[in-house]
Design an enzyme around this catalytic site. Structure first.
Site, short mmCIF file in Angstrom:
data_model
loop_
_atom_site.label_atom_id
_atom_site.label_comp_id
_atom_site.label_asym_id
_atom_site.label_seq_id
_atom_site.Cartn_x
_atom_site.Cartn_y
_atom_site.Cartn_z
CE LYS A 1 -122.45 18.13 64.86
NZ LYS A 1 -121.79 19.33 65.36
N GLY B 1 -131.63 47.49 83.21
CA GLY B 1 -130.87 46.41 82.58
C GLY B 1 -130.29 46.76 81.22
#
Ligand code: R5P
Length: 288
Positions: free
Chosen positions: A183, A34
């Site tokens: 927010k 990998g």
């Protein structure tokens, strides 16, 4: 020579065209376990400009490998352009035992380069984490180009920290007002709540401007806050520099009522409408 990372191939090609530098053709392979292996076969220049958005851990390692590969091939001056700096939002320690991840990645990038150019990092202060000459450039003004004619536009930041960015796009567009929402994000659940700004959006075109759209929750909630008013806004455009657009983000925006998304190529995706290459070329001229 411009050396693209796998996540920045279109942008690197645009930068090569913009600067007149040749474009290298790296290869991106993976070992059976990998591990990645980014290589630059045939590289034979004295200077290299590695252009690699660190959108993932693999892309980050690739960037380090490209820096090392060009040094190994004889480059004496390496410049690293990070169109999108991953981990820039982790610019402080968020609690007991937590790392300052932006600093950790900046140090690693610095080790393989002579200078760095960042495009609209989430926190401009992350430049201080680099150990080499670092400059930031903004591609935000280019977001105004595809907007076309707008009706009494309001350039809306989803939170106060994006107000300067919204003003920058407004200035480049030439007219309109700016405003910001309030927010809040619950970091345990990821849930975002947005309170509307002061502006009455009735009948006005609204351009919601943010640096990054990741899950899309911030912009989607900003649109919901807008459309709660009756009559609602005219057209709604989402404009962002970095279209991370994770998972179902694009659908989330459409479902919330976003008519159009405009974004730069700092992260390559189908939404890209303008290139950050001219801003980066300018940065390359100024960084010493
Ligand atoms: C945060 O402060 C950034 O400016 C963006 O608002 C945020 O990263 C957007 O994330 P998401 O699309 O996941 O709400």
């Amino acid at each position: 020579m411009i050396v693209p990372g796998s996540a920045s191939q279109s942008l690197a090609a645009a930068l090569a065209a913009e600067t007149g530098q040749p474009l290298a053709t790296p290869t991106f392979d993976r070992f059976p376990d990998g591990e990645t292996c980014a290589a630059v076969p045939g590289f034979d220049a004295e200077t290299a400009t590695v252009v690699a958005a660190t959108t993932s851990n693999d892309a980050f390692v690739e960037l380090l490998q490209l820096q090392d590969a060009v040094r190994e091939a004889g480059a004496t001056q390496v410049t690293t352009v990070v169109p999108y700096m991953g981990y820039a939002r982790q610019d402080e320690s968020f609690g007991d035992g937590q790392p300052v991840s932006a600093r950790a990645v900046a140090r690693a990038v610095s080790a393989g380069t002579d200078r760095v150019v960042l495009v609209d990092p989430h926190e401009p202060a992350v430049t201080d984490f680099y150990d080499v000459a670092t400059t930031t450039v903004s591609a935000a003004p280019r977001l105004a180009e595809p907007l076309g004619d707008l009706t009494e536009p309001v350039f809306l930041a989803p939170d106060e920290s994006a107000v300067d960015l919204a003003a920058c796009v407004r200035d480049a567009h030439g007219h309109g007002t700016t405003d910001f929402c309030r927010k809040q994000r619950d970091y345990d659940t990821g849930e975002v709540t947005v309170e509307p700004g002061e502006t009455d959006p009735a009948g006005r075109d609204v351009v919601i401007v943010d640096d990054i759209v990741a899950t899309g929750s911030t912009v989607a909630e900003a649109v919901r806050a807008l459309t709660a008013s009756d009559p609602g806004p005219g057209r709604v455009v989402a404009a962002c520099v970095h279209p991370m657009l994770v998972g179902n983000a694009r659908t989330k925006l459409a479902a919330a009522g976003v008519d159009r998304v405009v974004a730069t190529d700092t992260i390559e995706c189908a939404t890209t409408t303008v290139s950050a290459a001219p801003a980066i070329a300018e940065g390359l001229r100024s960084v010493r």
